[in-house]
Motif scaffolding. Structure first.
Motif, PDB file in Angstrom:
ATOM      1  N   UNK A  39       0.834  -1.204   0.000  1.00 40.81           N
ATOM      2  CA  UNK A  39       0.000   0.000   0.000  1.00 40.81           C
ATOM      3  C   UNK A  39       0.867   1.252   0.000  1.00 40.81           C
ATOM      4  N   UNK A  40       0.309   2.331  -0.520  1.00 38.08           N
ATOM      5  CA  UNK A  40       1.045   3.581  -0.570  1.00 38.08           C
ATOM      6  C   UNK A  40       1.328   4.107   0.841  1.00 38.08           C
ATOM      7  N   UNK A  41       0.386   3.933   1.764  1.00 34.55           N
ATOM      8  CA  UNK A  41       0.607   4.413   3.135  1.00 34.55           C
ATOM      9  C   UNK A  41       1.777   3.692   3.795  1.00 34.55           C
ATOM     10  N   UNK A  42       1.835   2.358   3.638  1.00 33.72           N
ATOM     11  CA  UNK A  42       2.954   1.608   4.220  1.00 33.72           C
ATOM     12  C   UNK A  42       4.271   1.993   3.551  1.00 33.72           C
ATOM     13  N   UNK A  43       4.232   2.220   2.246  1.00 33.00           N
ATOM     14  CA  UNK A  43       5.454   2.594   1.528  1.00 33.00           C
ATOM     15  C   UNK A  43       5.961   3.951   1.994  1.00 33.00           C
ATOM     16  N   UNK A  44       5.052   4.893   2.184  1.00 34.75           N
ATOM     17  CA  UNK A  44       5.460   6.212   2.676  1.00 34.75           C
ATOM     18  C   UNK A  44       5.998   6.103   4.098  1.00 34.75           C
ATOM     19  N   UNK A  45       5.376   5.278   4.924  1.00 30.46           N
ATOM     20  CA  UNK A  45       5.860   5.102   6.300  1.00 30.46           C
ATOM     21  C   UNK A  45       7.281   4.552   6.304  1.00 30.46           C
ATOM     22  N   UNK A  46       7.555   3.564   5.444  1.00 28.87           N
ATOM     23  CA  UNK A  46       8.908   3.016   5.347  1.00 28.87           C
ATOM     24  C   UNK A  46       9.886   4.078   4.841  1.00 28.87           C
ATOM     25  N   UNK A  47       9.469   4.826   3.823  1.00 28.29           N
ATOM     26  CA  UNK A  47      10.337   5.864   3.277  1.00 28.29           C
ATOM     27  C   UNK A  47      10.670   6.919   4.332  1.00 28.29           C
ATOM     28  N   UNK A  48       9.671   7.328   5.087  1.00 24.49           N
ATOM     29  CA  UNK A  48       9.902   8.339   6.121  1.00 24.49           C
ATOM     30  C   UNK A  48      10.858   7.820   7.184  1.00 24.49           C
ATOM     31  N   UNK A  49      10.721   6.547   7.537  1.00 24.72           N
ATOM     32  CA  UNK A  49      11.622   5.964   8.541  1.00 24.72           C
ATOM     33  C   UNK A  49      13.058   5.964   8.044  1.00 24.72           C
ATOM     34  N   UNK A  50      13.268   5.623   6.767  1.00 21.83           N
ATOM     35  CA  UNK A  50      14.624   5.577   6.231  1.00 21.83           C
ATOM     36  C   UNK A  50      15.209   6.965   6.067  1.00 21.83           C
ATOM     37  N   UNK A  51      14.401   7.915   5.629  1.00 20.38           N
ATOM     38  CA  UNK A  51      14.883   9.296   5.507  1.00 20.38           C
ATOM     39  C   UNK A  51      15.248   9.843   6.888  1.00 20.38           C
ATOM     40  N   UNK A  52      14.455   9.496   7.903  1.00 21.99           N
ATOM     41  CA  UNK A  52      14.763   9.936   9.271  1.00 21.99           C
ATOM     42  C   UNK A  52      16.072   9.337   9.760  1.00 21.99           C
ATOM     43  N   UNK A  53      16.331   8.075   9.423  1.00 20.90           N
ATOM     44  CA  UNK A  53      17.611   7.465   9.787  1.00 20.90           C
ATOM     45  C   UNK A  53      18.751   8.249   9.143  1.00 20.90           C
ATOM     46  N   UNK A  54      18.596   8.540   7.856  1.00 19.39           N
ATOM     47  CA  UNK A  54      19.627   9.303   7.164  1.00 19.39           C
ATOM     48  C   UNK A  54      19.918  10.620   7.865  1.00 19.39           C
ATOM     49  N   UNK A  55      18.863  11.310   8.268  1.00 19.37           N
ATOM     50  CA  UNK A  55      19.038  12.592   8.967  1.00 19.37           C
ATOM     51  C   UNK A  55      19.768  12.403  10.291  1.00 19.37           C
ATOM     52  N   UNK A  56      19.416  11.349  11.023  1.00 17.90           N
ATOM     53  CA  UNK A  56      20.013  11.091  12.330  1.00 17.90           C
ATOM     54  C   UNK A  56      21.503  10.781  12.234  1.00 17.90           C
ATOM     55  N   UNK A  57      21.911  10.126  11.140  1.00 12.56           N
ATOM     56  CA  UNK A  57      23.313   9.685  11.037  1.00 12.56           C
ATOM     57  C   UNK A  57      24.128  10.554  10.066  1.00 12.56           C
ATOM     58  N   UNK A  58      23.546  11.669   9.623  1.00 12.52           N
ATOM     59  CA  UNK A  58      24.300  12.605   8.805  1.00 12.52           C
ATOM     60  C   UNK A  58      24.433  12.241   7.339  1.00 12.52           C
ATOM     61  N   UNK A  59      23.453  11.491   6.801  1.00 10.78           N
ATOM     62  CA  UNK A  59      23.451  11.166   5.376  1.00 10.78           C
ATOM     63  C   UNK A  59      22.213  11.799   4.739  1.00 10.78           C
ATOM     64  N   UNK A  60      22.420  12.692   3.779  1.00 11.06           N
ATOM     65  CA  UNK A  60      21.267  13.269   3.078  1.00 11.06           C
ATOM     66  C   UNK A  60      20.571  12.150   2.322  1.00 11.06           C
ATOM     67  N   UNK A  61      19.271  12.051   2.506  1.00 15.98           N
ATOM     68  CA  UNK A  61      18.519  10.919   1.954  1.00 15.98           C
ATOM     69  C   UNK A  61      17.213  11.409   1.349  1.00 15.98           C
ATOM     70  N   UNK A  62      16.912  10.904   0.157  1.00 14.87           N
ATOM     71  CA  UNK A  62      15.654  11.180  -0.535  1.00 14.87           C
ATOM     72  C   UNK A  62      15.049   9.837  -0.929  1.00 14.87           C
ATOM     73  N   UNK A  63      13.742   9.708  -0.771  1.00 13.74           N
ATOM     74  CA  UNK A  63      13.048   8.475  -1.169  1.00 13.74           C
ATOM     75  C   UNK A  63      11.986   8.796  -2.204  1.00 13.74           C
ATOM     76  N   UNK A  64      11.990   8.036  -3.284  1.00 20.15           N
ATOM     77  CA  UNK A  64      10.972   8.139  -4.326  1.00 20.15           C
ATOM     78  C   UNK A  64      10.068   6.926  -4.205  1.00 20.15           C
ATOM     79  N   UNK A  65       8.750   7.144  -4.114  1.00 21.44           N
ATOM     80  CA  UNK A  65       7.790   6.035  -4.048  1.00 21.44           C
ATOM     81  C   UNK A  65       7.327   5.739  -5.461  1.00 21.44           C
ATOM     82  N   UNK A  66       7.693   4.583  -6.003  1.00 23.24           N
ATOM     83  CA  UNK A  66       7.335   4.250  -7.381  1.00 23.24           C
ATOM     84  C   UNK A  66       6.494   2.987  -7.441  1.00 23.24           C
ATOM     85  N   UNK A  67       5.645   2.916  -8.456  1.00 21.71           N
ATOM     86  CA  UNK A  67       4.679   1.835  -8.562  1.00 21.71           C
ATOM     87  C   UNK A  67       5.275   0.533  -9.053  1.00 21.71           C
ATOM     88  N   UNK A  68       4.761  -0.576  -8.522  1.00 23.75           N
ATOM     89  CA  UNK A  68       5.164  -1.901  -8.964  1.00 23.75           C
ATOM     90  C   UNK A  68       3.901  -2.756  -9.136  1.00 23.75           C
TER      91      UNK A  68
END
Length: 447
Positions: A210-239
């Motif tokens: 689902x798109x909601x679960x995908x966004x939740x995962x993306x937000x978690x990974x982007x937040x990790x990147x921010x916490x550890x000093x890695x600029x991170x961008x996530x693109x949600x693409x269809x499969x």
């Protein structure tokens, strides 16, 4: 510290400190903490979740549990790309030379596949002579000289993640977003990237449905990147259908070459996702001031042939037959091609990507077990996509079949591939391709 106290604390909803999380991970890797206690902790995380700080601490502990790659000797901003998986996802084979041709170094470690097709390393090995193993010095020197190198992962990258994932797989705790996010990001951080672009797949052929679960995962990974000093961008693409038209190792290399060569008939979805991911890589790498400027730059590199020339140089540097860039026929080819006929006239209304991936694996394009051998030549080439008109008996796809597949097994693959297509009377609405972009500033919904 005792593991049981930390299990109880997480069970009761407490936030664990970085030291407590590192104690758990270090103890599990060393064998001091047994499987049954780590299983209990994982289940507590499954139900209670983790804060951004906890997830970042877990990620770093796993990243530092084994070998880490020092890319400081590589000039420029190193931007890595990761896909959460899908069918017909050939993006790395296009992006590595394309992004490098635009001035952003690509120093990438990739893995082998377990499932419907091989991983990036298996696909590269379809190129005659291509070497996937380089020393650290040779790896660094190649990226500095050429701008791109792709090698196989070290056997001791993130051993904690390997152990924990194996445990989650048999304890019904795989579907925990903090554990998924830390698993993915620990490998990217251990691989030495300065910045990370994530392609988070969503839909029927993706891990996150689902798109909601995908966004939740993306937000978690982007937040990790921010916490550890890695600029991170996530693109949600269809499969909801395979990204490209090819499923299989040599077939996917051919399709990547078709993109780089500007040939007609290539899936526009594959090109669009490559441009979207590549544009974000250029912006993070400092080679473009804006997303739109980056896209324009990448289109120019494709049109001028510079990206194709970079691919040929990259292949040559790693011992491969660079002539495949101009002569894709030099790649392995299957013994025969078998059509998958449409059961009736109409429009392709849906394609079950996972079922096509399974059919390709049955042909030998992927591994059902770690010990299985891949046939690099076999796979599936899609001839119809969602929304396309088809006549009764017209091929929906073609199977590239090896000598090891007998007639009875082939009949099962034809049935599986045919059943993956749903043909209907009216033209369907085509599913979105890119749903959202997630950055540290928030979520931009595009569909």
């Amino acid at each position: 510290m005792r593991a049981v106290d930390l299990i109880q604390a997480k069970r009761d909803g407490a936030e664990l400190s970085e030291a407590e999380i590192r104690f758990l991970i270090d103890g599990y890797v060393s064998g001091a903490i047994p499987d049954y206690q780590m299983s209990a902790w994982a289940m507590a995380v499954y139900f209670r979740g983790m804060t951004a700080a906890e997830t970042a601490a877990l990620t770093l502990a796993m990243a530092e549990s084994g070998d880490t790659v020092d890319l400081s000797a590589v000039r420029g901003v190193k931007v890595d790309k990761h896909s959460t998986g899908g069918v017909g996802d050939t993006t790395t084979l296009v992006l590595a030379p394309l992004v490098a041709s635009a001035g952003v170094p690509v120093a990438k470690m990739s893995g082998r596949g377990l499932g419907h097709t091989g991983g990036t390393i298996d696909k590269l090995e379809a190129i005659p002579g291509f070497r996937v193993e380089l020393t650290q010095d040779a790896f660094t020197a190649q990226v500095n000289a050429l701008g791109v190198a792709v090698i196989s992962q070290s056997g001791n990258i993130t051993p904690a993640d390997k152990l924990l994932y194996g445990l989650r797989d048999v304890t019904a705790t795989v579907e925990s977003i903090p554990l998924i996010a830390s698993s993915i990001m620990s490998k990217k951080i251990a691989a030495g990237a300065d910045a990370i672009v994530l392609d988070v797949k969503t839909g029927g052929g993706a891990f996150m449905k689902t798109i909601d679960d995908s966004i939740a995962l993306a937000r978690a990974m982007v937040a990790i990147g921010a916490e550890v000093g890695r600029r991170t961008v996530a693109v949600i693409s269809g499969m909801d259908q395979p990204l490209g038209n090819s499923i299989g190792n040599a077939l996917e290399v051919r399709e990547a070459l078709s993109v780089l060569r500007g040939e007609p008939g290539v899936s526009p979805d594959l090109i669009e996702v490559c441009l979207a991911l590549g544009a974000h890589m250029l912006v993070l790498g400092g080679a473009a001031d804006s997303y739109d400027a980056a896209r324009a730059e990448l289109r120019e590199k494709l049109a001028s042939g510079e990206a194709l020339r970079k691919f040929a140089a990259f292949v040559s540097a790693q011992g491969g037959d660079s002539a495949v860039a101009d002569e894709p026929s030099r790649l392995p080819a299957a013994a025969r091609v078998v059509p998958v006929p449409a059961p009736r006239a109409g429009y392709v209304g849906a394609i079950r990507a996972e079922d096509l991936g399974t059919a390709a694996m049955w042909l030998g394009a992927g591994r059902a077990t770690k010990e299985a051998t891949i046939d690099l030549a076999v796979g599936i080439r899609m001839l119809k996509r969602i929304g396309d008109r088809v006549e009764a008996g017209e091929p929906l796809a073609e199977l590239h079949v090896g000598d090891a597949t007998g007639e009875a097994a082939l009949a099962e693959v034809v049935r599986k591939a045919s059943d993956a297509y749903a043909v209907q009377d009216a033209p369907p609405a085509k599913p979105p391709l890119i749903y959202a972009v997630v950055t540290q500033d928030g979520v931009e919904r595009l569909a």
